[in-house]
Scaffold this motif. Structure first.
Motif, PDB file in Angstrom:
ATOM      1  N   ALA A 104       0.840  -1.204   0.000  1.00  0.00           N
ATOM      2  CA  ALA A 104       0.000   0.000   0.000  1.00  0.00           C
ATOM      3  C   ALA A 104       0.873   1.251   0.000  1.00  0.00           C
ATOM      4  CB  ALA A 104      -0.936  -0.016   1.206  1.00  0.00           C
ATOM      5  N   ARG A 105       1.941   1.247   0.821  1.00  0.00           N
ATOM      6  CA  ARG A 105       2.824   2.418   0.858  1.00  0.00           C
ATOM      7  C   ARG A 105       3.510   2.631  -0.485  1.00  0.00           C
ATOM      8  NH1 ARG A 105       7.629   1.542   3.762  1.00  0.00           N
ATOM      9  NH2 ARG A 105       8.707   1.794   1.815  1.00  0.00           N
ATOM     10  N   LYS A 106       4.010   1.567  -1.080  1.00  0.00           N
ATOM     11  CA  LYS A 106       4.680   1.675  -2.379  1.00  0.00           C
ATOM     12  C   LYS A 106       3.692   2.139  -3.446  1.00  0.00           C
ATOM     13  CE  LYS A 106       8.332  -1.687  -1.431  1.00  0.00           C
ATOM     14  NZ  LYS A 106       9.428  -0.735  -1.478  1.00  0.00           N
ATOM     15  N   ARG A 107       2.464   1.649  -3.379  1.00  0.00           N
ATOM     16  CA  ARG A 107       1.435   2.061  -4.327  1.00  0.00           C
ATOM     17  C   ARG A 107       1.120   3.556  -4.149  1.00  0.00           C
ATOM     18  NH1 ARG A 107      -1.949  -1.096  -2.541  1.00  0.00           N
ATOM     19  NH2 ARG A 107      -1.239  -2.939  -3.643  1.00  0.00           N
ATOM     20  N   GLY A 142      10.757   7.469  -2.236  1.00  0.00           N
ATOM     21  CA  GLY A 142      10.368   6.069  -2.154  1.00  0.00           C
ATOM     22  C   GLY A 142      10.092   5.470  -3.522  1.00  0.00           C
ATOM     23  N   ALA A 143       9.364   6.207  -4.364  1.00  0.00           N
ATOM     24  CA  ALA A 143       9.029   5.693  -5.694  1.00  0.00           C
ATOM     25  C   ALA A 143      10.267   5.592  -6.585  1.00  0.00           C
ATOM     26  CB  ALA A 143       7.969   6.590  -6.353  1.00  0.00           C
ATOM     27  N   LEU A 144      11.150   6.585  -6.521  1.00  0.00           N
ATOM     28  CA  LEU A 144      12.382   6.506  -7.317  1.00  0.00           C
ATOM     29  C   LEU A 144      13.215   5.295  -6.901  1.00  0.00           C
ATOM     30  CD1 LEU A 144      13.448  10.274  -7.457  1.00  0.00           C
ATOM     31  CD2 LEU A 144      12.648   8.871  -9.374  1.00  0.00           C
ATOM     32  N   ASN A 145      13.279   5.035  -5.602  1.00  0.00           N
ATOM     33  CA  ASN A 145      14.016   3.868  -5.126  1.00  0.00           C
ATOM     34  C   ASN A 145      13.370   2.579  -5.653  1.00  0.00           C
ATOM     35  OD1 ASN A 145      16.150   2.718  -3.430  1.00  0.00           O
ATOM     36  ND2 ASN A 145      14.428   1.890  -2.271  1.00  0.00           N
ATOM     37  N   LEU A 192      17.827  14.292  -5.198  1.00  0.00           N
ATOM     38  CA  LEU A 192      16.739  14.545  -4.257  1.00  0.00           C
ATOM     39  C   LEU A 192      17.213  14.326  -2.823  1.00  0.00           C
ATOM     40  CD1 LEU A 192      13.842  15.345  -3.714  1.00  0.00           C
ATOM     41  CD2 LEU A 192      13.142  12.999  -4.236  1.00  0.00           C
ATOM     42  N   ILE A 193      18.003  13.275  -2.601  1.00  0.00           N
ATOM     43  CA  ILE A 193      18.559  13.027  -1.263  1.00  0.00           C
ATOM     44  C   ILE A 193      19.438  14.193  -0.829  1.00  0.00           C
ATOM     45  CG2 ILE A 193      20.208  11.597   0.031  1.00  0.00           C
ATOM     46  CD1 ILE A 193      19.109   9.189  -1.602  1.00  0.00           C
TER      47      ILE A 193
END
Length: 196
Positions: A104-107, A142-145, A192-193
């Motif tokens: 759910a978090r990744k989504r 998170g999404a880029l990772n 971004l980091i």
């Protein structure tokens, strides 16, 4: 290709052209398809709260990279003198109670990226400036990772040196475009980091 910079007043900003927007959106939509649908919105909230996830690791290498075993592989456990059966059992139990939330978090992270990109309107020069504030920088991170991990699994990259070696692929190699996307995403993530 642009990279993130600090935004005046906090957050991060990046200039993206129409091609970059299209590539990012396409890759993120594919990530959403890979992760799969979540619990339906009209589902009983109490039942959804106690829904158990899968106990077996995914067979798809990309999903296995996104949702790894919490206690490592049975082979690695045996090398460390730990009972492999116990490792499998612990990993299965951990996966059963955490994977739905992790999915759910990744989504949600991926959906935040798609919505951000959909809200962009490139100017006459074909470039739009994406500004990330609030929780969006962390969602993008998170999404880029997740995108990088997925592509790395598809390219069978397990070490940074392997990814660097693929840069020299000839242009006619069918992996070349996805290798270039992988390195671009790496640069976006690193910038971004640094910005945050």
């Amino acid at each position: 290709m642009g990279f993130f910079e600090e935004r005046k007043g906090g957050g991060a900003a990046v200039a993206l052209d129409e091609i970059e927007i299209s590539i990012l959106r396409t890759l993120t939509v594919q990530l959403l398809e890979l992760i799969g649908p979540g619990i339906p919105e009209d589902a009983d909230p109490l039942a959804a709260l106690f829904a158990e996830g899968p106990s077996e690791p995914p067979s798809d290498p990309a999903l296995a990279r996104l949702f790894p075993d919490a206690y490592g592989s049975p082979d690695g456990a045996a090398e460390e003198g730990v009972d492999p059966a116990e490792t499998v059992e612990r990993s299965a139990e951990f996966r059963r109670y955490t994977e739905n939330d992790l999915r759910a978090r990744k989504r949600d992270d991926a959906l935040a990226v798609v919505r951000s990109l959909d809200g962009l309107t490139p100017g006459g020069d074909g470039v739009a400036v994406l500004e990330l504030t609030g929780e969006l920088p962390l969602r993008w991170l998170g999404a880029l990772n997740d995108l990088r991990l997925t592509i790395a699994a598809r390219l069978e990259i397990t070490e940074d040196e392997q990814g660097a070696a693929l840069v020299g692929l000839p242009d006619e190699d069918p992996r070349k475009p996805i290798v270039m996307a992988y390195h671009w995403l790496t640069g976006l993530q690193e910038s971004l980091i640094e910005t945050l």
